[in-house]
Design an enzyme around this catalytic site. Sequence first.
Site, PDB file in Angstrom:
ATOM      1  N   ILE A   3       0.850  -1.184   0.000  1.00  0.00           N
ATOM      2  CA  ILE A   3       0.000   0.000   0.000  1.00  0.00           C
ATOM      3  C   ILE A   3       0.886   1.235   0.000  1.00  0.00           C
ATOM      4  O   ILE A   3       1.773   1.373   0.846  1.00  0.00           O
ATOM      5  CB  ILE A   3      -0.934   0.021   1.231  1.00  0.00           C
ATOM      6  CG1 ILE A   3      -1.821  -1.225   1.249  1.00  0.00           C
ATOM      7  CG2 ILE A   3      -1.775   1.282   1.252  1.00  0.00           C
ATOM      8  CD1 ILE A   3      -2.746  -1.361   0.056  1.00  0.00           C
ATOM      9  N   SER A   4       0.631   2.157  -0.938  1.00  0.00           N
ATOM     10  CA  SER A   4       1.472   3.353  -1.039  1.00  0.00           C
ATOM     11  C   SER A   4       1.257   4.300   0.133  1.00  0.00           C
ATOM     12  O   SER A   4       2.213   4.847   0.681  1.00  0.00           O
ATOM     13  CB  SER A   4       1.179   4.090  -2.350  1.00  0.00           C
ATOM     14  OG  SER A   4       1.434   3.261  -3.459  1.00  0.00           O
ATOM     15  N   GLU A   5      -0.008   4.556   0.479  1.00  0.00           N
ATOM     16  CA  GLU A   5      -0.321   5.447   1.589  1.00  0.00           C
ATOM     17  C   GLU A   5      -1.413   4.834   2.463  1.00  0.00           C
ATOM     18  O   GLU A   5      -2.238   4.058   1.987  1.00  0.00           O
ATOM     19  CB  GLU A   5      -0.814   6.814   1.099  1.00  0.00           C
ATOM     20  CG  GLU A   5       0.244   7.670   0.426  1.00  0.00           C
ATOM     21  CD  GLU A   5       0.258   7.474  -1.080  1.00  0.00           C
ATOM     22  OE1 GLU A   5       1.133   8.055  -1.735  1.00  0.00           O
ATOM     23  OE2 GLU A   5      -0.604   6.736  -1.586  1.00  0.00           O
ATOM     24  N   THR A   6      -1.403   5.243   3.726  1.00  0.00           N
ATOM     25  CA  THR A   6      -2.452   4.851   4.665  1.00  0.00           C
ATOM     26  C   THR A   6      -3.115   6.115   5.201  1.00  0.00           C
ATOM     27  O   THR A   6      -2.429   7.083   5.545  1.00  0.00           O
ATOM     28  CB  THR A   6      -1.871   4.034   5.833  1.00  0.00           C
ATOM     29  OG1 THR A   6      -1.222   2.876   5.306  1.00  0.00           O
ATOM     30  CG2 THR A   6      -2.966   3.597   6.792  1.00  0.00           C
TER      31      THR A   6
END
Length: 245
Positions: A3-6
């Site tokens: 996942i690139s961002e959370t």
Amino acid sequence: MNISETAYLTPSTKGLSFTNDSRFSLRWFTPACEVDLCGHATLAAAHILFYELNNGSDTLVFDTLSGDLCVTKQKDGSLQMQFPEDAPVAMEITQDVKTVVAGVLDAEYNNEIEVLVSPKLKYMVVRDPQVTYKQLSKIQPKITTDAYGAGQRLGISGVIVTCEGNDRDFLSRYFGPWCGIDEDPVTGSAHTVLAPFWKPRLNKNKFTAYQCSPRGGELVVELLDQQIVAVSGKAVVLIRGTLNL
């Protein structure tokens, strides 16, 4: 989880919940750092509030590092996000710029390449008029130690490579090793830069866009008044679970 961002969000109004508040605090983190704007994680957060937690609002407002961001439900089930425009400006072509461009394109820099940078998000925009859709989809950047160091000295957070499309107005890919993301599958924030970039080149305000990463994604992008970029799309829940902290 790849996942690139959370996204992390909390209700802003005391006494209200995820179901009945219409204003939320929202922050985004890559595996390496906090970022000022993330379209995909905003879309995901709004989708969960609207369609999983049954929030009854038509429009949600997120308090973020980029200011108040509005997300509105559309009749077709898509969500329209309104982000501040980040129009890119031409960069001075230094050796560091050439090094970064050559690393991302995995090809020698040439004088036909346009290179710009967005003042807020520090996204470098690269357009080589010789690069076609097929070539863009096959690019495999080689970010060497020299290229990484050059990007750090330039103060960029990522590189957008873009070209004009055939069945879409424009195409792009986004590479952000300087913030812990080798490649982001679909980058809503990049389109706050791409929309003003392509406006004078295509002579229009509304665009169909495709980010041609291996996972890929479709977007509808429109330049609105007051330097706002509307980015519309849909989300799908893939994983449900509980995280114990």
